[in-house]
Design a protein around this motif. Sequence first.
Motif, PDB file in Angstrom:
ATOM      1  N   MET A 164     -51.393  32.580 -12.530  1.00 39.03           N
ATOM      2  CA  MET A 164     -53.042  32.370 -12.889  1.00 39.03           C
ATOM      3  C   MET A 164     -53.494  31.835 -11.823  1.00 39.03           C
ATOM      4  SD  MET A 164     -53.229  33.915 -15.728  1.00 39.03           S
ATOM      5  CE  MET A 164     -52.028  34.984 -15.286  1.00 39.03           C
ATOM      6  N   VAL A 165     -52.885  30.872 -11.265  1.00 40.45           N
ATOM      7  CA  VAL A 165     -53.413  30.149  -9.992  1.00 40.45           C
ATOM      8  C   VAL A 165     -53.190  31.488  -8.595  1.00 40.45           C
ATOM      9  CG1 VAL A 165     -53.117  28.480  -8.005  1.00 40.45           C
ATOM     10  CG2 VAL A 165     -52.841  27.799 -10.767  1.00 40.45           C
ATOM     11  N   GLU A 166     -52.412  32.322  -8.788  1.00 45.12           N
ATOM     12  CA  GLU A 166     -52.287  32.984  -7.738  1.00 45.12           C
ATOM     13  C   GLU A 166     -53.514  34.118  -7.774  1.00 45.12           C
ATOM     14  OE1 GLU A 166     -48.325  34.561  -7.947  1.00 45.12           O
ATOM     15  OE2 GLU A 166     -47.453  32.996  -6.908  1.00 45.12           O
ATOM     16  N   LEU A 167     -53.709  34.624  -9.133  1.00 45.19           N
ATOM     17  CA  LEU A 167     -54.871  35.311  -9.521  1.00 45.19           C
ATOM     18  C   LEU A 167     -56.178  35.176  -9.116  1.00 45.19           C
ATOM     19  CD1 LEU A 167     -55.746  38.261 -10.404  1.00 45.19           C
ATOM     20  CD2 LEU A 167     -55.630  37.039 -12.825  1.00 45.19           C
ATOM     21  N   ALA A 168     -56.379  33.374  -9.335  1.00 51.26           N
ATOM     22  CA  ALA A 168     -57.632  32.874  -8.967  1.00 51.26           C
ATOM     23  C   ALA A 168     -57.669  32.595  -7.426  1.00 51.26           C
ATOM     24  CB  ALA A 168     -57.421  31.344  -9.580  1.00 51.26           C
ATOM     25  N   GLU A 169     -56.575  32.418  -6.894  1.00 43.27           N
ATOM     26  CA  GLU A 169     -56.855  32.508  -5.443  1.00 43.27           C
ATOM     27  C   GLU A 169     -57.263  33.832  -4.806  1.00 43.27           C
ATOM     28  OE1 GLU A 169     -53.306  29.647  -4.348  1.00 43.27           O
ATOM     29  OE2 GLU A 169     -52.666  31.553  -4.140  1.00 43.27           O
ATOM     30  N   LYS A 170     -56.864  35.059  -5.461  1.00 41.57           N
ATOM     31  CA  LYS A 170     -57.477  36.220  -4.891  1.00 41.57           C
ATOM     32  C   LYS A 170     -58.782  36.456  -5.084  1.00 41.57           C
ATOM     33  CE  LYS A 170     -52.714  38.426  -5.485  1.00 41.57           C
ATOM     34  NZ  LYS A 170     -52.016  39.552  -6.432  1.00 41.57           N
ATOM     35  N   HIS A 171     -59.381  35.969  -6.340  1.00 41.48           N
ATOM     36  CA  HIS A 171     -60.781  35.916  -6.722  1.00 41.48           C
ATOM     37  C   HIS A 171     -61.543  34.706  -6.443  1.00 41.48           C
ATOM     38  CE1 HIS A 171     -60.429  39.860  -9.053  1.00 41.48           C
ATOM     39  NE2 HIS A 171     -59.172  39.285  -9.560  1.00 41.48           N
ATOM     40  N   ASN A 172     -61.167  33.774  -5.556  1.00 39.85           N
ATOM     41  CA  ASN A 172     -62.049  32.673  -5.230  1.00 39.85           C
ATOM     42  C   ASN A 172     -62.421  31.954  -6.311  1.00 39.85           C
ATOM     43  OD1 ASN A 172     -62.691  30.848  -3.238  1.00 39.85           O
ATOM     44  ND2 ASN A 172     -64.889  31.670  -3.288  1.00 39.85           N
ATOM     45  N   VAL A 173     -61.514  31.799  -7.401  1.00 42.98           N
ATOM     46  CA  VAL A 173     -62.092  30.993  -8.683  1.00 42.98           C
ATOM     47  C   VAL A 173     -60.877  29.822  -8.809  1.00 42.98           C
ATOM     48  CG1 VAL A 173     -61.877  31.208 -10.979  1.00 42.98           C
ATOM     49  CG2 VAL A 173     -62.898  32.997  -9.676  1.00 42.98           C
ATOM     50  N   VAL A 174     -61.534  28.725  -9.042  1.00 42.63           N
ATOM     51  CA  VAL A 174     -60.531  27.322  -9.378  1.00 42.63           C
ATOM     52  C   VAL A 174     -60.386  27.279 -10.851  1.00 42.63           C
ATOM     53  CG1 VAL A 174     -60.808  24.925  -8.972  1.00 42.63           C
ATOM     54  CG2 VAL A 174     -61.651  26.530  -7.239  1.00 42.63           C
ATOM     55  N   LEU A 175     -59.216  27.143 -11.203  1.00 43.00           N
ATOM     56  CA  LEU A 175     -59.031  26.716 -12.495  1.00 43.00           C
ATOM     57  C   LEU A 175     -58.985  25.252 -12.633  1.00 43.00           C
ATOM     58  CD1 LEU A 175     -55.624  28.975 -13.479  1.00 43.00           C
ATOM     59  CD2 LEU A 175     -58.261  29.349 -13.854  1.00 43.00           C
ATOM     60  N   VAL A 176     -59.585  24.728 -13.460  1.00 45.19           N
ATOM     61  CA  VAL A 176     -59.773  23.338 -13.654  1.00 45.19           C
ATOM     62  C   VAL A 176     -59.395  22.722 -14.904  1.00 45.19           C
ATOM     63  CG1 VAL A 176     -61.749  21.451 -13.309  1.00 45.19           C
ATOM     64  CG2 VAL A 176     -61.904  23.751 -12.346  1.00 45.19           C
ATOM     65  N   MET A 177     -58.389  21.750 -14.829  1.00 46.02           N
ATOM     66  CA  MET A 177     -57.884  21.350 -16.169  1.00 46.02           C
ATOM     67  C   MET A 177     -58.640  20.060 -16.573  1.00 46.02           C
ATOM     68  SD  MET A 177     -53.657  20.457 -17.234  1.00 46.02           S
ATOM     69  CE  MET A 177     -53.385  22.168 -17.330  1.00 46.02           C
ATOM     70  N   GLU A 178     -59.105  19.967 -17.998  1.00 46.44           N
ATOM     71  CA  GLU A 178     -59.684  18.660 -18.125  1.00 46.44           C
ATOM     72  C   GLU A 178     -58.808  17.661 -18.646  1.00 46.44           C
ATOM     73  OE1 GLU A 178     -63.542  17.403 -20.647  1.00 46.44           O
ATOM     74  OE2 GLU A 178     -62.805  19.112 -21.161  1.00 46.44           O
ATOM     75  N   LEU A 179     -59.131  16.373 -18.153  1.00 43.22           N
ATOM     76  CA  LEU A 179     -58.551  15.286 -18.668  1.00 43.22           C
ATOM     77  C   LEU A 179     -59.230  14.705 -19.864  1.00 43.22           C
ATOM     78  CD1 LEU A 179     -58.535  13.452 -14.908  1.00 43.22           C
ATOM     79  CD2 LEU A 179     -56.557  14.151 -16.221  1.00 43.22           C
ATOM     80  N   LEU A 180     -58.384  14.475 -20.785  1.00 47.98           N
ATOM     81  CA  LEU A 180     -58.947  14.333 -22.153  1.00 47.98           C
ATOM     82  C   LEU A 180     -58.128  12.898 -22.673  1.00 47.98           C
ATOM     83  CD1 LEU A 180     -58.908  17.560 -23.805  1.00 47.98           C
ATOM     84  CD2 LEU A 180     -60.865  16.513 -22.827  1.00 47.98           C
ATOM     85  N   ASN A 181     -58.790  12.012 -23.349  1.00 51.47           N
ATOM     86  CA  ASN A 181     -58.226  10.734 -23.890  1.00 51.47           C
ATOM     87  C   ASN A 181     -57.312  11.096 -25.087  1.00 51.47           C
ATOM     88  OD1 ASN A 181     -59.140   9.542 -26.540  1.00 51.47           O
ATOM     89  ND2 ASN A 181     -61.021  10.088 -25.511  1.00 51.47           N
ATOM     90  N   SER A 182     -56.240  10.578 -25.263  1.00 51.12           N
ATOM     91  CA  SER A 182     -55.280  10.816 -26.240  1.00 51.12           C
ATOM     92  C   SER A 182     -55.169   9.481 -27.038  1.00 51.12           C
ATOM     93  CB  SER A 182     -53.682  10.927 -25.636  1.00 51.12           C
ATOM     94  OG  SER A 182     -53.426   9.794 -24.974  1.00 51.12           O
ATOM     95  N   LYS A 183     -55.986   8.585 -27.069  1.00 47.92           N
ATOM     96  CA  LYS A 183     -56.118   7.422 -27.867  1.00 47.92           C
ATOM     97  C   LYS A 183     -57.040   7.620 -29.041  1.00 47.92           C
ATOM     98  CE  LYS A 183     -57.520   2.621 -27.590  1.00 47.92           C
ATOM     99  NZ  LYS A 183     -57.932   1.590 -26.735  1.00 47.92           N
ATOM    100  N   ILE A 184     -58.287   8.355 -28.904  1.00 45.28           N
ATOM    101  CA  ILE A 184     -59.229   8.223 -29.921  1.00 45.28           C
ATOM    102  C   ILE A 184     -59.658   9.672 -30.379  1.00 45.28           C
ATOM    103  CG2 ILE A 184     -61.590   7.783 -30.537  1.00 45.28           C
ATOM    104  CD1 ILE A 184     -59.596   5.442 -30.038  1.00 45.28           C
ATOM    105  N   ASP A 185     -60.163  10.621 -29.395  1.00 46.09           N
ATOM    106  CA  ASP A 185     -60.376  11.940 -29.658  1.00 46.09           C
ATOM    107  C   ASP A 185     -59.562  12.989 -29.799  1.00 46.09           C
ATOM    108  OD1 ASP A 185     -63.496  11.166 -29.659  1.00 46.09           O
ATOM    109  OD2 ASP A 185     -62.844  10.350 -27.678  1.00 46.09           O
ATOM    110  N   HIS A 186     -58.594  12.905 -28.772  1.00 46.14           N
ATOM    111  CA  HIS A 186     -57.663  13.902 -28.881  1.00 46.14           C
ATOM    112  C   HIS A 186     -56.142  13.497 -28.578  1.00 46.14           C
ATOM    113  CE1 HIS A 186     -61.076  16.446 -27.902  1.00 46.14           C
ATOM    114  NE2 HIS A 186     -61.529  15.904 -26.974  1.00 46.14           N
ATOM    115  N   LYS A 187     -55.540  12.974 -29.810  1.00 44.33           N
ATOM    116  CA  LYS A 187     -54.273  12.367 -29.976  1.00 44.33           C
ATOM    117  C   LYS A 187     -53.266  13.467 -29.626  1.00 44.33           C
ATOM    118  CE  LYS A 187     -55.590   8.972 -33.347  1.00 44.33           C
ATOM    119  NZ  LYS A 187     -55.706   7.775 -32.366  1.00 44.33           N
TER     120      LYS A 187
END
Length: 298
Positions: A164-187
């Motif tokens: 998917m990153v290789e495909l994103a490189e071809k299209h000048n798109v950035v895949l952005v992974m979100e950092l989420l807390n695992s303590k309260i909201d997204h265990k």
Amino acid sequence: MASNQNRRSAIKNMLAGTAAITASGVLTSFTSTEQEKQMVLPDTLKGNINHAVCRWCYGDISVEQLCKAAKDIGIKGIDLVGPADWPTLKKYGLYSSMCNGAEINLTDGFGDKQFHAQLQKNYSEMIPKVAAAGYKNLICFSGSRRGKDNETGWNNCVEGLRPMVELAEKHNVVLVMELLNSKIDHKDYQCDRVSWGAELCRRLGSENFKLLYDIYHMQIDEGDVIRNIRDNHQYIAHYHTGGVPGRNEIDDTQELYYPAIMKAIVGVGHKGYVAQEFIPKQPDHIASLRKAVHICDV
């Protein structure tokens, strides 16, 4: 005795300085309700930060209404909207600063091989759409640990994301992974520390994979926000705000001083977007958004 006198003098000077600042009307993120009522906000933003706002926080109004308000405030982008809403953003000259719509959900992500086929299908379809619309950032998630150790999670993410990153490189798109807390909201969420996300960035080794540093989530799980931003800014494409505790408005009820955080973001040379992602509590949600943007405008 001399030490006590010096201490008393210092405290007296601090109090005098605080009074002077209050009298001068300087905008801070620690303001009483009465002060907020009397607060006069500047007419324009400084231009050091590309401000955005997350769509989901304003579900009681239409995308069109949010775009009108954002344009009036000086906000440049709307976060977390997909292709259906892009024409409305374009109508108002606003940017889709963090596109979504390819993910399955927040728990079934690239960290688990059983979801790779569906995710790769979704992202293979969405990446060209993002590029064709003239946008750049597309959100993704690690998903839950489900008992996996860090090494297994990293390996699975690399395996699922690399094509998917290789495909994103071809299209000048950035895949952005979100950092989420695992303590309260997204265990059980796996990418719950900036160090975990930064290691994944290093393993993928592409400028087309970065992190979404959500300040609210990272304050909960690791704190030390300014240091972590400075140490890892090369891996961060995007920022979200939100008051701790409760993802509340940026005011004197929460524990972070946002002007200092924003100065750190500007200081590392961030040219992307900073999106407001708090849950408005005041009856006038747009007034709350306007105030938050100005507090963060350094």
